[in-house]
Structure formats: C-alpha cells, structure tokens
Design a protein around this motif. Structure first.
Motif, PDB file in Angstrom:
ATOM      1  N   LYS A   1       7.100  19.466  -6.013  1.00 23.17           N
ATOM      2  CA  LYS A   1       8.301  18.517  -5.935  1.00 23.17           C
ATOM      3  C   LYS A   1       8.826  18.196  -4.514  1.00 23.17           C
ATOM      4  CE  LYS A   1       8.047  18.502 -10.385  1.00 23.17           C
ATOM      5  NZ  LYS A   1       7.059  18.165 -10.829  1.00 23.17           N
ATOM      6  N   GLU A   2       7.823  18.117  -3.555  1.00 21.18           N
ATOM      7  CA  GLU A   2       8.078  17.949  -2.097  1.00 21.18           C
ATOM      8  C   GLU A   2       7.944  16.441  -1.626  1.00 21.18           C
ATOM      9  OE1 GLU A   2       6.860  19.596   2.245  1.00 21.18           O
ATOM     10  OE2 GLU A   2       6.258  20.754   0.379  1.00 21.18           O
ATOM     11  N   TYR A   3       8.705  15.977  -0.965  1.00 22.29           N
ATOM     12  CA  TYR A   3       8.724  14.913  -0.293  1.00 22.29           C
ATOM     13  C   TYR A   3       7.925  14.914   1.048  1.00 22.29           C
ATOM     14  CZ  TYR A   3       9.912  10.486   2.336  1.00 22.29           C
ATOM     15  OH  TYR A   3       9.784   9.202   3.043  1.00 22.29           O
ATOM     16  N   ALA A   4       6.976  14.181   1.554  1.00 23.33           N
ATOM     17  CA  ALA A   4       6.272  14.379   2.155  1.00 23.33           C
ATOM     18  C   ALA A   4       6.778  14.031   3.623  1.00 23.33           C
ATOM     19  CB  ALA A   4       4.659  13.713   2.142  1.00 23.33           C
ATOM     20  N   GLY A   5       7.872  13.275   3.683  1.00 24.66           N
ATOM     21  CA  GLY A   5       8.503  12.640   4.903  1.00 24.66           C
ATOM     22  C   GLY A   5       7.899  11.386   5.302  1.00 24.66           C
ATOM     23  N   ASP A   6       8.431  10.801   6.317  1.00 23.93           N
ATOM     24  CA  ASP A   6       8.243   9.663   7.066  1.00 23.93           C
ATOM     25  C   ASP A   6       6.713   9.334   7.330  1.00 23.93           C
ATOM     26  OD1 ASP A   6      10.427   8.593   5.893  1.00 23.93           O
ATOM     27  OD2 ASP A   6      11.563   8.634   8.014  1.00 23.93           O
ATOM     28  N   THR A   7       6.200  10.398   7.979  1.00 25.90           N
ATOM     29  CA  THR A   7       4.898  10.135   8.829  1.00 25.90           C
ATOM     30  C   THR A   7       4.294  11.619   8.551  1.00 25.90           C
ATOM     31  OG1 THR A   7       5.990  11.086  10.801  1.00 25.90           O
ATOM     32  CG2 THR A   7       5.910   8.642  10.511  1.00 25.90           C
ATOM     33  N   PRO A   8       3.639  11.700   7.462  1.00 23.15           N
ATOM     34  CA  PRO A   8       2.845  12.935   7.053  1.00 23.15           C
ATOM     35  C   PRO A   8       1.627  13.124   7.948  1.00 23.15           C
ATOM     36  CG  PRO A   8       2.827  11.271   5.436  1.00 23.15           C
ATOM     37  CD  PRO A   8       3.872  10.757   6.172  1.00 23.15           C
ATOM     38  N   TYR A   9       0.782  12.104   8.399  1.00 18.60           N
ATOM     39  CA  TYR A   9      -0.289  12.286   9.020  1.00 18.60           C
ATOM     40  C   TYR A   9       0.014  12.634  10.501  1.00 18.60           C
ATOM     41  CZ  TYR A   9      -2.950  10.518   5.119  1.00 18.60           C
ATOM     42  OH  TYR A   9      -3.462  10.451   3.889  1.00 18.60           O
ATOM     43  N   LYS A  10       1.022  11.912  11.120  1.00 22.83           N
ATOM     44  CA  LYS A  10       1.508  12.131  12.276  1.00 22.83           C
ATOM     45  C   LYS A  10       2.314  13.549  12.606  1.00 22.83           C
ATOM     46  CE  LYS A  10       2.415   7.316  13.833  1.00 22.83           C
ATOM     47  NZ  LYS A  10       3.377   6.463  14.228  1.00 22.83           N
ATOM     48  N   ASP A  11       2.892  13.853  11.516  1.00 22.23           N
ATOM     49  CA  ASP A  11       3.383  15.249  11.561  1.00 22.23           C
ATOM     50  C   ASP A  11       2.123  16.166  11.765  1.00 22.23           C
ATOM     51  OD1 ASP A  11       5.825  13.823  11.131  1.00 22.23           O
ATOM     52  OD2 ASP A  11       6.198  14.641   9.079  1.00 22.23           O
ATOM     53  N   ILE A  12       1.304  16.336  10.745  1.00 18.85           N
ATOM     54  CA  ILE A  12       0.097  17.213  10.879  1.00 18.85           C
ATOM     55  C   ILE A  12      -0.510  17.110  12.188  1.00 18.85           C
ATOM     56  CG2 ILE A  12      -1.951  17.638   9.968  1.00 18.85           C
ATOM     57  CD1 ILE A  12      -0.923  16.624   7.287  1.00 18.85           C
ATOM     58  N   CYS A  13      -0.732  15.919  12.784  1.00 20.47           N
ATOM     59  CA  CYS A  13      -1.151  15.822  14.281  1.00 20.47           C
ATOM     60  C   CYS A  13      -0.419  16.562  15.093  1.00 20.47           C
ATOM     61  CB  CYS A  13      -1.420  14.294  14.675  1.00 20.47           C
ATOM     62  SG  CYS A  13      -2.489  13.253  13.994  1.00 20.47           S
ATOM     63  N   HIS A  14       0.868  16.522  15.242  1.00 17.63           N
ATOM     64  CA  HIS A  14       1.791  16.911  16.050  1.00 17.63           C
ATOM     65  C   HIS A  14       1.408  18.723  15.840  1.00 17.63           C
ATOM     66  CE1 HIS A  14       5.380  18.263  18.227  1.00 17.63           C
ATOM     67  NE2 HIS A  14       5.598  19.032  17.348  1.00 17.63           N
ATOM     68  N   GLU A  15       1.400  19.115  14.545  1.00 22.40           N
ATOM     69  CA  GLU A  15       1.487  20.557  14.357  1.00 22.40           C
ATOM     70  C   GLU A  15       0.049  21.207  14.687  1.00 22.40           C
ATOM     71  OE1 GLU A  15       3.941  22.714  13.649  1.00 22.40           O
ATOM     72  OE2 GLU A  15       5.321  21.039  12.851  1.00 22.40           O
ATOM     73  N   ALA A  16      -1.006  20.324  14.590  1.00 21.60           N
ATOM     74  CA  ALA A  16      -2.464  20.607  14.695  1.00 21.60           C
ATOM     75  C   ALA A  16      -2.770  20.515  16.252  1.00 21.60           C
ATOM     76  CB  ALA A  16      -3.315  19.890  13.900  1.00 21.60           C
ATOM     77  N   GLY A  17      -2.061  19.666  17.017  1.00 18.00           N
ATOM     78  CA  GLY A  17      -2.336  19.612  18.307  1.00 18.00           C
ATOM     79  C   GLY A  17      -3.560  18.561  18.479  1.00 18.00           C
TER      80      GLY A  17
ATOM     81  N   ASP B   1       0.746  -1.123   0.030  1.00 16.47           N
ATOM     82  CA  ASP B   1       0.033  -0.065   0.180  1.00 16.47           C
ATOM     83  C   ASP B   1       0.971   1.364   0.164  1.00 16.47           C
ATOM     84  OD1 ASP B   1      -2.204   1.695   0.512  1.00 16.47           O
ATOM     85  OD2 ASP B   1      -2.242   1.279   2.566  1.00 16.47           O
ATOM     86  N   PHE B   2       0.503   2.021  -0.692  1.00 15.97           N
ATOM     87  CA  PHE B   2       0.958   3.487  -0.828  1.00 15.97           C
ATOM     88  C   PHE B   2       0.647   4.135   0.396  1.00 15.97           C
ATOM     89  CE2 PHE B   2       1.479   2.956  -5.363  1.00 15.97           C
ATOM     90  CZ  PHE B   2       2.781   3.149  -5.673  1.00 15.97           C
ATOM     91  N   ASN B   3       1.617   4.742   1.250  1.00 13.54           N
ATOM     92  CA  ASN B   3       1.441   5.535   2.415  1.00 13.54           C
ATOM     93  C   ASN B   3       1.057   7.036   2.013  1.00 13.54           C
ATOM     94  OD1 ASN B   3       2.610   7.348   4.304  1.00 13.54           O
ATOM     95  ND2 ASN B   3       1.887   5.770   5.658  1.00 13.54           N
ATOM     96  N   ALA B   4      -0.179   7.330   2.576  1.00 17.12           N
ATOM     97  CA  ALA B   4      -0.676   8.767   2.466  1.00 17.12           C
ATOM     98  C   ALA B   4      -0.547   9.211   0.943  1.00 17.12           C
ATOM     99  CB  ALA B   4       0.069   9.753   3.378  1.00 17.12           C
ATOM    100  N   ASN B   5      -0.840   8.574   0.219  1.00 17.50           N
ATOM    101  CA  ASN B   5      -1.075   8.745  -1.387  1.00 17.50           C
ATOM    102  C   ASN B   5      -1.260   9.752  -2.042  1.00 17.50           C
ATOM    103  OD1 ASN B   5       0.506   7.241  -3.928  1.00 17.50           O
ATOM    104  ND2 ASN B   5      -1.415   6.763  -4.477  1.00 17.50           N
ATOM    105  N   HIS B   6      -2.522  10.361  -1.866  1.00 22.06           N
ATOM    106  CA  HIS B   6      -2.987  11.554  -2.404  1.00 22.06           C
ATOM    107  C   HIS B   6      -2.240  13.008  -1.855  1.00 22.06           C
ATOM    108  CE1 HIS B   6      -6.937   9.661  -3.923  1.00 22.06           C
ATOM    109  NE2 HIS B   6      -5.931   9.161  -4.151  1.00 22.06           N
ATOM    110  N   LEU B   7      -1.857  12.822  -0.545  1.00 24.22           N
ATOM    111  CA  LEU B   7      -1.240  13.831  -0.034  1.00 24.22           C
ATOM    112  C   LEU B   7       0.120  14.083  -0.486  1.00 24.22           C
ATOM    113  CD1 LEU B   7      -0.429  16.188   2.153  1.00 24.22           C
ATOM    114  CD2 LEU B   7       0.168  14.297   3.714  1.00 24.22           C
TER     115      LEU B   7
END
Length: 191
Positions: free
Chosen positions: A51-67, A36-42
């Motif tokens: 041309k940006e790589y989303a990183g290893d854990t994009p949804y967790k990263d957003i959780c952190h930033e959003a609180g 499975d592609f991880n966070a594919n649409h994002l």
C-alpha cells in the motif's frame, strides 16, 4: 491463466521508436497524444504488496540510491526483476542484456534501500500486466460513456489531444480505485 496477461490491440503494434508513426496517427482527423502511467509495474507492485506510493520519480530515486546515472538501466532492471520468477534467472537475463554483476547488485541494493518492501524476482510482472489491462479496460469503458475514443498502448491510452485532461483524470481515478486508494503519476506524450 486467469491472473496474467496484457491488453493487446493492433494499434499499439504500430511503429513508434524509430519512426514515430503511432503518435502521429489521428483519431477522426484530430491529432492524438498518449497519456502514460509512470513506472506503472513498480507502482502496481508497491500498491498491491505494501500500500505504498512510489513517489514522484521512482527510477531517479533508485538511480540516486544505487549510484548509477542511467534511468534506462534502472527501468530495465525493474522490468526484468518484476517479471522473473527467481533471482538466478532474472540476473542471468540482465547479464544477457549487457549488465555486469556489479551493476546488477548495485541497482538491486539501491532498489531495496529505496523500497524495502518491494518484492523482486517473484514473478509479479504477469500480475502487474493483468492489473494494467483491467485499469485500461475500465478507462476505455469510461471513454465510451463520454463518446471519447481511447486506444490502449501497453500502460497508456491514446486519445485526441483535446481529451488529454479528461484521460489524465480518469486514468488517475481508475488506477486509485483498483489500487485501494494508493496514488500514481501519469505523463503525456505528444507528437
């Protein structure tokens, strides 16, 4: 009509959430896995627009930033925000799904803090589905060359477990080819 759409097959319609029928299906008598592609649409939108790589854990990263603690809420927000053609309709859809306005705004702000170039509420979802379908079609064609059955499942392929390493490699290579060298992540779901 030529820019959108998703690759659809009857196999992916087999139940898999309540009763794990699809993942327990076999190919030629052999157990399968879904790669499975991880966070594919994002990841697709970031690759295509900046041309940006989303990183290893994009949804967790957003959780952190959003609180917010819920990865599922962030994933739902991203799915709706990618598919909606405007902010008003997207946020209305999220409220219908049980999000309150404060949480929507926190996730929206957190998302843009983590990915400032990300285009939300611009109707990208249909284009992302098209890219996803093109990538999976090419993976399936590579499987034909190697006599490996690959069954598409939204943003994944089902293959015999013995071919999971092959599938991971081909999926990563094919994704990068379509996304001009920007990388992605995959994960393996087993029965």
């Amino acid at each position: 009509p030529f820019q959108g759409g998703r690759l659809i097959t009857p196999f992916q319609n087999l139940p898999d959430r309540r009763a794990r029928i699809r993942i327990n299906t076999q190919i030629d008598g052999q157990p399968i896995c879904e790669v499975d592609f991880n966070a594919n649409h994002l990841r697709i939108v970031l690759a295509q627009t900046s041309k940006e790589y989303a990183g290893d854990t994009p949804y967790k990263d957003i959780c952190h930033e959003a609180g917010v603690a819920s990865r599922d809420m962030v994933k739902k927000f991203i799915t709706v925000a990618m598919g909606a053609s405007d902010e008003k309709s997207g946020k209305s859809r999220l409220r219908l799904d049980g999000f309150d306005s404060q949480v929507i705004d926190r996730i929206h702000t957190g998302t843009l803090k983590r990915y400032p170039k990300l285009e939300l509420f611009k109707g990208w979802g249909i284009f992302a589905q098209n890219f996803e379908g093109q990538i999976l079609k090419d993976v399936m064609l590579e499987g034909i060359k190697e006599d490996i059955v690959c069954l598409p499942v939204h943003d994944a392929v089902a293959v015999q477990q013995q071919h999971q390493d092959w599938a991971k490699e081909v999926m990563l290579e094919t994704w990068q080819e379509h996304m001009d060298g920007v990388g992605t992540k995959v994960k393996v779901d087993l029965p």
